[in-house]
Design an enzyme around this catalytic site. Structure first.
Site, PDB file in Angstrom:
ATOM      1  N   HIS A 194      -5.941  -0.970  11.828  1.00  0.00           N
ATOM      2  CA  HIS A 194      -5.360  -1.524  10.607  1.00  0.00           C
ATOM      3  C   HIS A 194      -6.218  -2.692  10.121  1.00  0.00           C
ATOM      4  CE1 HIS A 194      -2.306  -2.376   7.670  1.00  0.00           C
ATOM      5  NE2 HIS A 194      -2.039  -3.572   8.162  1.00  0.00           N
TER       6      HIS A 194
ATOM      7  N   CYS B  82      -5.059   0.545   3.846  1.00  0.00           N
ATOM      8  CA  CYS B  82      -5.155  -0.879   4.183  1.00  0.00           C
ATOM      9  C   CYS B  82      -6.578  -1.399   4.039  1.00  0.00           C
ATOM     10  CB  CYS B  82      -4.659  -1.113   5.597  1.00  0.00           C
ATOM     11  SG  CYS B  82      -5.523  -0.137   6.852  1.00  0.00           S
TER      12      CYS B  82
ATOM     13  N   GLN C 155       0.814  -1.218   0.000  1.00  0.00           N
ATOM     14  CA  GLN C 155       0.000   0.000   0.000  1.00  0.00           C
ATOM     15  C   GLN C 155       0.842   1.260   0.000  1.00  0.00           C
ATOM     16  OE1 GLN C 155      -1.675  -0.983   4.001  1.00  0.00           O
ATOM     17  NE2 GLN C 155      -1.309   1.187   4.448  1.00  0.00           N
TER      18      GLN C 155
ATOM     19  N   ASN D  18      -1.149  -9.263   4.914  1.00  0.00           N
ATOM     20  CA  ASN D  18      -0.986  -7.832   5.113  1.00  0.00           C
ATOM     21  C   ASN D  18      -0.731  -7.140   3.776  1.00  0.00           C
ATOM     22  OD1 ASN D  18      -0.795  -5.416   6.487  1.00  0.00           O
ATOM     23  ND2 ASN D  18       0.876  -6.040   7.822  1.00  0.00           N
TER      24      ASN D  18
END
Length: 357
Positions: free
Chosen positions: A300, A163, A157, A321
């Protein structure tokens, strides 16, 4: 009276031995035994690896001092890792805690890292009521959607708090692969540009991203609408008509219920919110992550793509992630599963969502 000198000598010898053992068990952080010149050379190598450039010598010196402090932390963290005692007759293994290591975030303070690389807002946006799955539903002991080809490569990102879009895209990619047999990398940028329920690089909602895609009937591919890392003008044509995957809606997993979360993940990847505001998470490198983190304050978004038992018998979630495959275990973090507090590790069970076909 017998002399006490031999006894005192023995005590001094034992004391010295204990000091040696303690020093061996707790070695100093790496910067403590390296000269300033050596550390600056290491910093220059790190800068080259991550293509780091600073605006002026003063800024570079400031970043060097932050980097040095972070390497001190990493050295101290490693020195505190202790082997487990072994379970069920198996040999002890040093896997009872996560490991940390320097990465691309090395020149950032924790607050700078949180401001730039998290960005989930877990305030619900048009969220449907939770949809409990039957507790008698089929649930395998282990699930890993990566092995089924339902997970694209780990993305990055960048310093944009997007995110929420990456987590949503990964869940839709998984559903599309399960439904059609085709894995397509989908566009986070269309969510960044077009989702008025979120704030672009200033944070957003994964459920709002699902709502956008469902209301338009689908989402375009990353190839056709590539990621730029900044919020731009919405390409309405691609938003409305150029779809590579379809979506009818999304569902909310009942909050604070890891059993329900597992039932959902057994069917498809699921978005979750977690707390990523610690230096331990910032520099996570592998192993089972139990914390430290807050189970009640999340910031997050990641995508749960599986779960299983391992790491000496401990249960874990597999979370994808969006900080590139240089972070964590090739871009993934293994979060402790079925913990005693209802929110789950780092709050992962507080507000999960998944898309529906």
């Amino acid at each position: 009276m017998a002399s006490s000198k031999p006894f005192l000598g023995l005590l001094l010898s034992v004391a010295c031995l204990l000091q040696v053992l303690l020093a061996a068990a707790n070695p100093p952080p790496p910067s403590c035994d390296k000269s300033d010149e050596e550390l600056r050379f290491m910093f220059s190598q790190w800068m080259a690896k991550y293509s780091k450039h600073y605006s002026c010598p003063q800024e570079q010196e400031k970043r060097f001092q932050v980097w040095k402090d972070n390497t001190n932390f990493i050295g101290a963290y490693r020195s505190q890792t202790v082997p487990s005692s072994g379970v069920g007759g198996f040999a002890p293994q040093t896997i009872t805690t996560s490991s940390v290591g320097i990465n691309r975030f090395g020149d950032l303070t924790v607050s700078e890292f949180v401001d730039q690389f998290t960005g989930a807002n877990n305030t619900a946006f048009k969220t449907p009521p939770p949809s409990p799955l039957s507790p008698h539903s089929w649930q395998p002991c282990c699930v890993d959607w990566r092995s089924s080809g339902a997970v694209t490569g780990v993305k990055n990102q960048g310093p944009c708090s997007s995110c929420w879009a990456f987590s949503a895209a990964a869940a839709i990619e998984g559903l599309h692969k399960i439904k059609t047999g085709e894995l397509v990398s989908l566009s986070e940028q269309v969510m960044l540009d077009c989702d008025t329920g979120s704030n672009g690089c200033n944070g957003g909602h994964s459920d709002s991203a699902f709502n956008l895609v469902a209301s338009r009937g689908g989402i375009t591919s990353e190839e056709k609408y590539p990621y730029t890392g900044v919020k731009g003008s919405c390409d309405v044509g691609k938003l409305l008509f150029d779809h590579s995957a379809s979506l009818s809606g999304f569902s909310a997993v009942p909050p604070n219920d890891e059993r329900q979360l597992a039932l959902a993940v057994a069917r498809q990847p699921v978005t979750v919110y977690i707390d990523a505001s610690t230096r331990e998470f910032m520099f996570y490198k592998g192993g089972l992550y139990r914390g430290p983190c807050s189970p009640s304050t999340v910031n997050h978004a990641v995508t749960i793509v599986g779960y299983c038992e391992g790491f000496g018998g401990d249960k874990y979630w597999i979370a994808k992630n969006s900080w590139s495959n240089d972070w964590g275990d090739q871009g993934y973090v293994y979060l402790a599963k079925d913990v005693w507090w209802p929110q789950g590790t780092c709050g992962l069970a507080t507000s999960p969502f998944y898309p529906t076909a």
